[in-house]
Design an enzyme around this catalytic site. Structure first.
Site, PDB file in Angstrom:
ATOM      1  CB  SER A 246       3.788  -1.344  -3.466  1.00 39.53           C
ATOM      2  OG  SER A 246       3.196  -0.069  -3.558  1.00 39.53           O
ATOM      3  CE  LYS A 247      -3.788  -5.416  -3.705  1.00 40.96           C
ATOM      4  NZ  LYS A 247      -3.913  -6.031  -4.996  1.00 40.96           N
ATOM      5  NE  ARG A 248       2.640   3.592  -2.691  1.00 35.98           N
ATOM      6  CZ  ARG A 248       3.375   4.340  -3.491  1.00 35.98           C
ATOM      7  NH1 ARG A 248       2.815   5.191  -4.306  1.00 35.98           N
ATOM      8  NH2 ARG A 248       4.692   4.247  -3.467  1.00 35.98           N
TER       9      ARG A 248
END
Ligand code: GLU
Length: 474
Positions: A246-248
Site C-alpha cells: 500500500s501507499k505507506r
C-alpha cells in the site's frame, strides 16, 4: 467438474486494469506475466481498459496506464478494448440469458434488500440474495427490475487454478448475482465475462483478489455455454512488513519508479518477474530468456515481498550494462533542471565521454545525474564540506606547484597527467594522495569522484587550471 480444459489453438491473454491514475506496480507484474505467457506460447496479449467507473476513468488516468505499459515495453496486440464502449453488447448477453431461462427479473427494492441483509446479519447468516424472484412470473407493470443470473444451487464448482491448485466452492454459497442493473447498465461481473469471451481469452491470469469472482464468472460462462478459460490467480505483492502493498510502503505507480526513483524499465521488469516467479537460481534474466522460460508452474503460491533495495541493486546492474548515449539522453532533463539551463552540444558530448566512468558508481538515474553535475557547472564550482576540508588541510604550496606542472603539460591524457602527478610527488617526497586529494577537491568540488586523471582529461586543460586557480583564490 473442473474448470480447466485443454484449449486447442492459440493462447490469448489479457491485462484488464481499471484506471486509477497510474499503472499500479502490482498491475504491471500481472501485465508482464500475461505478456510473457502469451509470447512464450506464440499467442496474443490484449489490453482492456475497464473504464466503467465513469468518475475515475478520466483521460489522464487512462493515459497513465498506456504510458506505463509503453515504458515497460509491454506491447499489446490489436486495438485497446474500452469496456464502457461495449455496454450494449453486455446488455444483449443479459437479455439472451433471460430469454433462455438462465436469468430472471428481480423486482426486489433496495429497501427490501437492505432489510434482508439486516435479517441475515442478525441471524449470523452469510449475507446473500435469497432468490425470492427466481421462480416468479407475476411481474409488476412499470416497476424497476434488475436481471440476475439463475445460478446452480446444487453441487459444487472446482477451478483447477494453475497457481492456487484445485479450489472448490459449493454452489449453495454463491447467490444469484446481478447482471444488469435497473438502469440497464452491466455489472462488472457480466462485463468481464462477455469481454473475455468476445476477445477470445483462453487464459485469465490476474491477482488472487479475483479468485472469488472466478466462481461467479464461471457460472455465467457455463450458462452461456461458452468455452471456459484456464485460470491462474497470482498472489498479491506484499510490503517488506508482510502486509499487502500500500501507499505507506512507498511508490505504487510505475511512473514513480521511472521519474522519482530513476529506474530503468528493464530493471523493473526483471525485478517484477522474479517477484513471484522463478527459474532455478536465475536472478538476472533477459527478456529473451524470460519469454523462453516463462510458465505458470514457476509462479509461487505465497505472496512475495517487495524489496526496494534489491530493485535498486538490480537497477545498478542494468545501468552499467546500458548504452552510454541512452543514459545521457535519460539524465539530460535531470541535469538541465539541476543546472537551471539547457544543455549544449558540448555538454552532452562531455557526458557521453565520461559516462563509462560515471555509470560504474550509480544505481539510479538520479544519482547518475547528480554525479555528473560537477563537470558542467560554471566556475567557480561549489565546494562541499568534504572538499573544503581537504583543501584546508592540504600541504601548503603543493597545489600551486601541481598547477605549474600541469600548465606546462602538453599531452593532456589521463595517463600522462598521472605521470606528472607521480613525478611531482617524488620530487616533493610526498605521497600521491597528498597531491591527488586537494586536486580532486579543487576540480570536482567533492572528496569523491570518478578516477581523478580521467576527470582532468575530460575537463580539459583550461578548465582544470581555472578550477585550481579558483580553489587557490578561495
Ligand atoms: N479490472 C480489474 C482490476 O483492475 C481486473 C479484472 C480482471 O482481471 O478480471 O482489478
Amino acid at each position: 467438474m473442473s474448470a480447466t480444459q485443454d484449449l486447442p489453438g492459440k493462447v490469448v491473454t489479457r491485462f484488464a486494469p481499471s484506471p486509477t491514475g497510474f499503472l499500479h506496480i502490482g498491475g504491471a507484474r500481472t501485465a508482464l506475466f500475461n505478456w510473457l505467457f502469451a509470447r512464450h506460447h506464440g499467442g496474443e496479449f490484449h489490453l482492456r481498459i475497464e473504464d466503467t467507473d465513469r468518475a475515475r476513468s478520466t483521460e489522464p488516468a487512462i493515459a497513465a496506464i498506456l504510458d506505463g505499459m509503453t515504458w515497460l515495453n509491454l506491447n499489446w496486440d490489436g486495438e485497446v478494448v474500452y469496456q464502457f464502449s461495449r455496454a450494449a453488447r453486455h446488455a444483449e448477453v443479459a437479455h439472451a440469458l433471460l430469454a433462455a431461462g438462465h436469468a430472471y427479473r428481480c423486482y426486489a427494492t433496495p429497501e427490501e434488500l437492505t432489510a434482508l441483509r439486516e435479517e441475515q446479519r442478525a441471524a449470523r447468516q452469510p449475507m446473500r440474495y435469497d432468490g425470492r424472484w427466481r421462480d416468479r412470473t407475476d411481474w409488476p407493470n412499470d416497476a424497476d427490475y434488475v436481471i440476475r443470473l439463475k445460478a446452480p444451487r446444487e453441487g459444487s464448482v472446482t477451478i483447477d487454478d494453475q497457481v492456487q491448485g484445485p479450489v472448490t466452492v459449493n454452489n449453495a454459497e454463491l447467490d444469484d448475482f446481478v447482471l444488469l442493473r435497473s438502469d440497464g447498465t452491466p455489472t462488472y461481473m457480466l462485463a468481464v465475462v462477455v469481454d473475455d469471451h468476445d476477445m477470445g481469452v483462453t487464459h485469465v491470469i490476474r491477482g488472487d483478489d479475483h479468485l472469488n469472482n472466478a466462481f461467479r464468472q464461471l457460472a455465467l460462462i457455463r450458462a452461456m455455454q461458452w468455452p471456459e478459460p484456464v485460470y491462474a490467480h497470482i498472489p498479491l505483492i506484499h510490503g517488506a512488513d508482510g502486509a499487502k502493498l500500500s501507499k505507506r510502503h512507498g511508490a505504487l505507480g510505475v511512473d514513480a519508479y521511472r521519474d522519482e526513483l530513476g529506474l530503468l524499465p528493464e530493471a523493473v521488469e526483471n525485478y517484477l518477474l522474479r517477484l513471484g516467479w522463478g527459474h532455478g537460481d536465475a536472478e538476472i534474466i533477459t527478456r529473451e530468456e524470460a519469454v523462453q522460460w516463462f510458465e505458470l508452474a514457476g509462479v509461487g503460491r505465497s505472496p512475495s515481498r517487495f524489496d526496494i533495495k534489491k530493485l535498486e541493486n538490480l537497477n545498478g546492474h542494468y545501468l552499467r550494462a546500458a548504452n552510454d548515449g541512452r543514459l545521457v539522453a535519460l539524465i539530460a532533463g535531470r541535469v538541465a533542471a539541476a543546472l537551471g539551463r539547457e544543455l549544449t552540444d558540448s555538454d552532452t558530448s562531455l557526458l557521453q565521454r565520461t559516462m563509462p566512468e560515471l555509470k560504474k558508481r550509480a544505481n539510479n538515474l538520479n544519482d547518475l545525474a547528480a554525479s555528473s553535475l560537477f563537470y558542467l557547472r560554471s566556475r567557480p564550482i561549489p565546494m562541499d564540506e568534504g572538499a573544503a576540508k581537504l583543501l584546508a588541510s592540504a600541504t601548503p604550496g603543493l597545489l600551486d606547484r601541481a598547477r605549474a606542472r600541469f600548465a606546462a603539460q602538453d599531452d593532456w591524457t589521463a595517463a600522462a597527467l598521472e605521470q606528472v602527478a607521480r613525478e611531482l610527488a617524488e620530487s616533493e617526497a610526498a605521497k600521491l594522495g597528498q597531491i591527488a586529494q586537494p586536486l580532486r577537491a579543487a576540480v570536482t568540488g567533492s572528496a569523491q569522484s570518478p578516477g581523478l586523471f580521467e576527470v582532468l582529461e575530460v575537463l580539459g586543460r583550461q578548465e582544470v587550471l581555472g578550477r585550481i586557480d579558483d580553489a587557490l583564490a578561495g
